[in-house]
Design a protein around this motif. Structure first.
Motif, short mmCIF file in Angstrom:
data_model
loop_
_atom_site.label_atom_id
_atom_site.label_comp_id
_atom_site.label_asym_id
_atom_site.label_seq_id
_atom_site.Cartn_x
_atom_site.Cartn_y
_atom_site.Cartn_z
N ASN A 198 51.92 44.32 38.97
CA ASN A 198 51.53 43.31 37.99
C ASN A 198 52.74 42.85 37.18
OD1 ASN A 198 48.70 43.45 38.57
ND2 ASN A 198 48.63 45.37 37.41
N ILE A 199 52.68 41.61 36.73
CA ILE A 199 53.75 41.01 35.93
C ILE A 199 53.23 40.74 34.53
CG2 ILE A 199 55.26 39.00 35.70
CD1 ILE A 199 55.01 38.81 38.84
N PRO A 200 53.88 41.26 33.48
CA PRO A 200 53.39 41.01 32.12
C PRO A 200 53.56 39.55 31.72
CG PRO A 200 55.51 42.14 32.07
CD PRO A 200 55.08 42.10 33.50
N ALA A 201 52.81 39.15 30.71
CA ALA A 201 52.80 37.74 30.28
C ALA A 201 54.20 37.23 29.96
CB ALA A 201 51.88 37.58 29.07
N THR A 202 55.00 38.05 29.31
CA THR A 202 56.31 37.61 28.85
C THR A 202 57.31 37.38 29.99
OG1 THR A 202 56.76 39.94 28.39
CG2 THR A 202 56.18 38.56 26.52
N ALA A 203 57.00 37.86 31.19
CA ALA A 203 57.88 37.66 32.34
C ALA A 203 57.27 36.74 33.38
CB ALA A 203 58.23 39.01 32.98
N TYR A 204 56.09 36.23 33.12
CA TYR A 204 55.35 35.48 34.16
C TYR A 204 56.14 34.26 34.65
CZ TYR A 204 51.77 32.68 36.46
OH TYR A 204 51.09 31.92 37.36
N GLU A 205 56.64 33.43 33.74
CA GLU A 205 57.32 32.20 34.15
C GLU A 205 58.62 32.51 34.89
OE1 GLU A 205 55.88 29.46 34.20
OE2 GLU A 205 54.18 29.98 32.92
N THR A 206 59.32 33.55 34.48
CA THR A 206 60.54 33.96 35.20
C THR A 206 60.21 34.35 36.63
OG1 THR A 206 61.63 34.71 33.17
CG2 THR A 206 62.45 35.59 35.25
N PHE A 207 59.10 35.06 36.81
CA PHE A 207 58.75 35.49 38.16
C PHE A 207 58.18 34.36 38.99
CE2 PHE A 207 59.81 39.69 36.95
CZ PHE A 207 60.05 40.34 38.15
N THR A 226 63.37 47.32 40.00
CA THR A 226 63.05 47.26 38.57
C THR A 226 63.74 46.05 37.94
OG1 THR A 226 62.87 49.67 38.46
CG2 THR A 226 63.14 48.49 36.37
N TYR A 227 62.95 45.29 37.22
CA TYR A 227 63.47 44.13 36.49
C TYR A 227 63.87 44.58 35.09
CZ TYR A 227 63.58 39.46 34.39
OH TYR A 227 63.97 38.31 33.74
N PHE A 246 44.82 45.54 34.12
CA PHE A 246 43.72 46.14 33.38
C PHE A 246 43.84 47.66 33.43
CE2 PHE A 246 42.45 45.19 37.72
CZ PHE A 246 41.90 46.38 38.18
N ALA A 247 43.22 48.32 32.47
CA ALA A 247 43.21 49.77 32.48
C ALA A 247 42.27 50.26 33.57
CB ALA A 247 42.76 50.30 31.11
N ALA A 248 42.73 51.17 34.40
CA ALA A 248 41.92 51.66 35.52
C ALA A 248 42.12 53.15 35.69
CB ALA A 248 42.29 50.93 36.81
N PHE A 249 41.05 53.85 36.04
CA PHE A 249 41.15 55.27 36.33
C PHE A 249 42.08 55.48 37.53
CE2 PHE A 249 36.74 55.30 34.44
CZ PHE A 249 37.11 55.95 33.28
N PRO A 250 42.74 56.62 37.62
CA PRO A 250 43.67 56.86 38.74
C PRO A 250 43.01 56.69 40.11
CG PRO A 250 44.01 58.50 37.04
CD PRO A 250 42.80 57.72 36.63
N TYR A 251 41.74 57.12 40.24
CA TYR A 251 41.12 57.02 41.56
C TYR A 251 40.88 55.57 41.96
CZ TYR A 251 36.63 56.58 39.00
OH TYR A 251 35.62 56.17 38.17
N ILE A 252 40.74 54.67 40.99
CA ILE A 252 40.60 53.24 41.33
C ILE A 252 41.92 52.69 41.82
CG2 ILE A 252 40.19 50.94 40.34
CD1 ILE A 252 37.96 52.19 38.70
N TYR A 255 60.26 49.38 30.26
CA TYR A 255 59.39 49.43 29.08
C TYR A 255 57.94 49.03 29.38
CZ TYR A 255 64.17 48.78 27.47
OH TYR A 255 65.55 48.85 27.33
N VAL A 256 57.58 48.89 30.65
CA VAL A 256 56.21 48.51 31.01
C VAL A 256 55.59 49.65 31.83
CG1 VAL A 256 54.77 46.86 32.27
CG2 VAL A 256 56.79 46.06 31.02
N LEU A 257 54.38 50.06 31.45
CA LEU A 257 53.70 51.13 32.18
C LEU A 257 53.50 50.74 33.64
CD1 LEU A 257 50.98 52.22 29.59
CD2 LEU A 257 53.06 53.46 30.21
#
Length: 412
Positions: free
Chosen positions: A64-73, A39-40, A262-268, A18-20
């Protein structure tokens, strides 16, 4: 020569349901060995996830790890001491919350708006009654402004009280309102700025988010903004990084947000992949050459097209190459002007090395869970038996970028 195929670390992409996905195989074009995926699945998936990483013999987990999974990771990373996380969990400390962004900025003396963080609602209420307005109230949890929908400007105690009673944000996080000309997002790879753009609020408004009607442009990002973003990236020891910097009407610059998510263009994302490949291979793969202020030229292209463009590369300046744009173009820089290729020497790409110790251990810094609300409906704060939570305020706004640690003052 760099490492041979068998000597290269085994890579794995860290994905979550469920995470991009920030990276995929196309961002690591040319990597000769298989890149695994892990995949977690949320819930009670920690032990299974750890065993899968071990079974696949992954050396480097990228993602990247989303905020809601940070402490678990945090716990997962400790259970996998021989696995390097890119970015590291310490680098991703700011991803979890605005509170963490503030604590990171205070530690490294990075300028931020004067910020107040309260865990006891009674104490916060007393402060809100006596403070001066306007104030900015933010939902702390999570790395971004969510398009500005969880950022609010209040002009009185009544408005602040009504907002907190309705939204039930915890901790209570608010800042002095800083009139801005605009804010500027700077993206960095290996501490080098690779993209920067202004975000300007619509006339009569204060939110700069494009989803709220704000506009963006790429021209003439000031030197002090780039320098501040570089300092923040170095402080975070970040392989890649993004800063949102407020450009105040008082002439000062202040960090609003910073994170690896953060949102980034594909080339970045391609450039980040190339950078990681270069860094992990001891030079087998070419370090990407990303000229300073490239974003001014790319920014002339329609954003709709930029969102699809891939595999953009630049030739490195050579004095024998007549007509090279980045060799002949001068740019205003500070109090003078310099050639663009000379700026590349002032803003080099650094090879960010693996961390060997924890900077932000959760036992000390996980205030959100240590002092959480017992009941979100009743808004009652649990009894604190072992220690009292800090009620903190800091004002680190300045034009000077200095190295000594800042002081955090407690509020009664």
């Amino acid at each position: 020569m760099g490492l041979k195929n068998k000597e290269l670390p085994k890579l794995g992409f860290l994905y979550m349901d469920y995470v991009l996905r920030f990276f995929d195989y196309s961002n690591f074009k040319g990597w000769p060995n298989k890149i695994e995926e892990v995949t977690y699945h949320w819930g009670n998936d920690k032990d299974r996830f750890i065993q899968e990483v071990k079974r696949k013999k992954i050396d480097v987990l990228i993602g990247n790890i989303p905020a809601t999974a940070y402490e678990t990771f945090r716990e997962i990373a400790r259970a996998l001491p021989n696995v390097r996380f890119i970015p590291s969990l310490d680098t991703q400390f700011s991803n979890k919350s605005k509170e963490n962004v503030t604590r990171f900025a205070w530690k490294y003396n990075l300028p931020v708006p004067k910020t107040y963080i309260y865990y006891h609602r009674d104490n916060a209420d007393k402060f809100l009654k006596k403070t001066k307005y306007p104030k900015i109230i933010k939902k702390s949890y999570g790395p971004s402004n969510y398009g500005g929908y969880f950022v609010h400007k209040v002009d009185s105690y009544k408005e602040a009280r009504e907002l907190y009673d309705t939204k039930k944000y915890h901790p209570m996080y608010f800042q002095d309102f800083i009139p801005m000309e605009a804010d500027i997002r700077v993206m960095l790879i290996g501490h080098k700025p690779v993209c920067a753009f202004w975000r300007r609020a619509p006339k009569g408004e204060w939110l700069t988010n494009t989803s709220q009607g704000g506009s963006m442009d790429y021209m003439d990002v000031p030197k002090n903004v780039l320098d501040l973003a570089v300092k923040a990236s170095k402080s975070a020891k970040a392989e890649y990084w993004a800063c949102d910097v407020a450009y105040g009407k008082d002439g000062k610059v202040r960090i609003l947000e910073c994170a690896t998510a953060f949102a980034a263009f594909p080339y970045i994302r391609d450039w980040i992949g190339q950078y990681i490949m270069w860094s992990l291979s001891e030079g087998r793969f070419r370090k990407p050459h990303i000229p300073m202020f490239n974003w001014e030229e790319l920014g002339k292209i329609s954003p709709n097209l930029l969102r699809t463009m891939r595999h953009i590369t630049f030739g490195k300046y050579s004095a024998s190459y007549d007509g090279s744009y980045f060799g002949s173009k001068k740019k205003s820089y500070g109090e003078g002007s310099v050639y663009l290729h000379e700026l590349d020497e002032r803003y080099p790409i650094y090879d960010v090395k693996e961390r060997t110790s924890e900077e932000w251990p959760s036992e000390k810094w996980n205030y959100q869970d240590k002092f959480k609300l017992k009941s979100i409906k009743s808004m009652k704060v649990p009894a604190l038996k072992e220690q009292e939570p800090p009620e903190v305020s800091g004002d680190e706004s300045s034009e000077e970028l200095v190295e000594e640690s800042s002081t955090i003052n407690k509020l009664d």
